[in-house]
Motif scaffolding. Sequence first.
Motif, PDB file in Angstrom:
ATOM      1  N   LEU A  13     -15.650 -86.292  47.913  1.00 26.12           N
ATOM      2  CA  LEU A  13     -15.695 -85.726  49.266  1.00 26.12           C
ATOM      3  C   LEU A  13     -14.317 -85.295  49.770  1.00 26.12           C
ATOM      4  O   LEU A  13     -14.191 -84.748  50.865  1.00 26.12           O
ATOM      5  CB  LEU A  13     -16.359 -86.709  50.232  1.00 26.12           C
ATOM      6  CG  LEU A  13     -17.844 -86.966  49.928  1.00 26.12           C
ATOM      7  CD1 LEU A  13     -18.436 -87.956  50.933  1.00 26.12           C
ATOM      8  CD2 LEU A  13     -18.648 -85.678  49.923  1.00 26.12           C
ATOM      9  N   ARG A  19     -18.071 -81.352  49.213  1.00 24.08           N
ATOM     10  CA  ARG A  19     -18.614 -81.593  50.553  1.00 24.08           C
ATOM     11  C   ARG A  19     -19.773 -80.642  50.826  1.00 24.08           C
ATOM     12  O   ARG A  19     -20.806 -81.022  51.364  1.00 24.08           O
ATOM     13  CB  ARG A  19     -17.517 -81.376  51.612  1.00 24.08           C
ATOM     14  CG  ARG A  19     -16.490 -82.484  51.673  1.00 24.08           C
ATOM     15  CD  ARG A  19     -15.620 -82.392  52.922  1.00 24.08           C
ATOM     16  NE  ARG A  19     -14.758 -81.235  52.990  1.00 24.08           N
ATOM     17  CZ  ARG A  19     -13.559 -81.138  52.442  1.00 24.08           C
ATOM     18  NH1 ARG A  19     -13.061 -82.159  51.760  1.00 24.08           N
ATOM     19  NH2 ARG A  19     -12.832 -80.046  52.571  1.00 24.08           N
ATOM     20  N   PHE A  25     -19.350 -85.500  54.609  1.00 30.68           N
ATOM     21  CA  PHE A  25     -17.890 -85.516  54.766  1.00 30.68           C
ATOM     22  C   PHE A  25     -17.420 -86.920  55.109  1.00 30.68           C
ATOM     23  O   PHE A  25     -18.230 -87.805  55.384  1.00 30.68           O
ATOM     24  CB  PHE A  25     -17.423 -84.486  55.810  1.00 30.68           C
ATOM     25  CG  PHE A  25     -17.763 -84.822  57.236  1.00 30.68           C
ATOM     26  CD1 PHE A  25     -19.065 -84.674  57.711  1.00 30.68           C
ATOM     27  CD2 PHE A  25     -16.786 -85.246  58.122  1.00 30.68           C
ATOM     28  CE1 PHE A  25     -19.374 -84.959  59.039  1.00 30.68           C
ATOM     29  CE2 PHE A  25     -17.094 -85.541  59.457  1.00 30.68           C
ATOM     30  CZ  PHE A  25     -18.394 -85.393  59.904  1.00 30.68           C
TER      31      PHE A  25
END
Lengths: 244, 244
Positions: A13, A19, A25
Amino acid sequence: MISKNQIKLLRALGQKKQRKALGLFLVQGEKNVLELASSTLTVKHVFATAEFIEQNQQALKDFECIEASLEDLTKASTLVSNNAAIAVVEIPTFEVPSAQGMMIALDGVQDPGNLGTIIRVADWYGIKHIVASSDCADPYNPKTISATMGSFGRVQVHQLDLAHYLETSNLPVYGAFLEGESVHKTEFAAQGILLMGSESHGIRPEAAKFVTDKITIPAFGGAESLNVAMATGIILDNMRRQHS
Amino acid sequence: MISKNQIKLLRALGQKKQRKALGLFLVQGEKNVLELASSTLTVKHVFATAEFIEQNQQALKDFECIEASLEDLTKASTLVSNNAAIAVVEIPTFEVPSAQGMMIALDGVQDPGNLGTIIRVADWYGIKHIVASSDCADPYNPKTISATMGSFGRVQVHQLDLAHYLETSNLPVYGAFLEGESVHKTEFAAQGILLMGSESHGIRPEAAKFVTDKITIPAFGGAESLNVAMATGIILDNMRRQHS
């Protein structure tokens, strides 16, 4: 404990591509994680120290918390400090707002720290929406989120075709240029879009052609320019003193 | 070529203790090095690429320039980017100014990036002097110099006993607090000291007792605070709109 797969997820991430693919996130640091309690964002997990979980039971009560050592959290974090808590959060989907109220538009602002600082100062002045050209920094970059100091939950950033958005809006577009009318003398409308360009290139021609009012922050000394986040804050203050 | 001893010197100047002992500091990056040409600072050497020296002959004509490869400059630099030039410059000595005109006072602002950004915005608004408590970030820290974007040559930062300085000044002291009179409504005197505290502790009691006017930036949204450099810029803009 953070499992190997979870560490892999946290690492992944850190990258924009991941993402986007996973729709997730990271929110890192105590203050930012605690802000999640009062936001409408969907939190998947919170990794945190036993101490942090213990001290913030009320704020964390709706989240799945996974206890981890400060050492493991530090290893897993993409930031250098403030590692007592890391949350994995769903990237929200929201509709692009029609242009109304007071808004900010960003043309090519590429530094995530600047974007985060702009989100923070937008929140201070009660701005809810930022529209940003698709080449702006990612609003979900860990550095952006960190620089917002918790404001990421209250300000929506929409990445889109900026020129098209400006073209179809009916609001005045106040573009910040080094030459332009002093913001100390500008009469701002109650509803309008503040358009800021990048530090290196300013507002590009494709967006500039939709500017209705060129404005500038008057200079009194030798500095050639101001940081884009600083300039955004100063102009918002000038807008808000007329329309609070 | 940069000699081994010169690399040692450049490395040493990354540390405050060594800067103090040697009376020297580093100016790094093309823009900052070129600013030296129009400053009164004494430049000992400039290490730069052949290309940079060639392109800036006029600006560099009074300096002793030593050619170096970009690779060597990058290795020697304390910063991550912008390494085409590094200058070694004497730390100037100047007298502490008596309190006059418009000034900034900083209480415990410890982040060098914030200090540099404050120097830059002070320069934008034509402020020449900043007085800073002795525990503030070092004005000659490479990160401070870098964040000033060239303004380090036009704004003097004096580290001193801040409480004593404020006590003996005859100017109004405008202290930024979260509660206080809105800067949109404050009548600022033409001469005065803007006192800013650190992000974590605000203005400490020893300095706060000399504040004559508590001021605040009005908030319209959810953010709890603003970055200290941002707040400084916004307040300076409010002061300058009354006294340009």
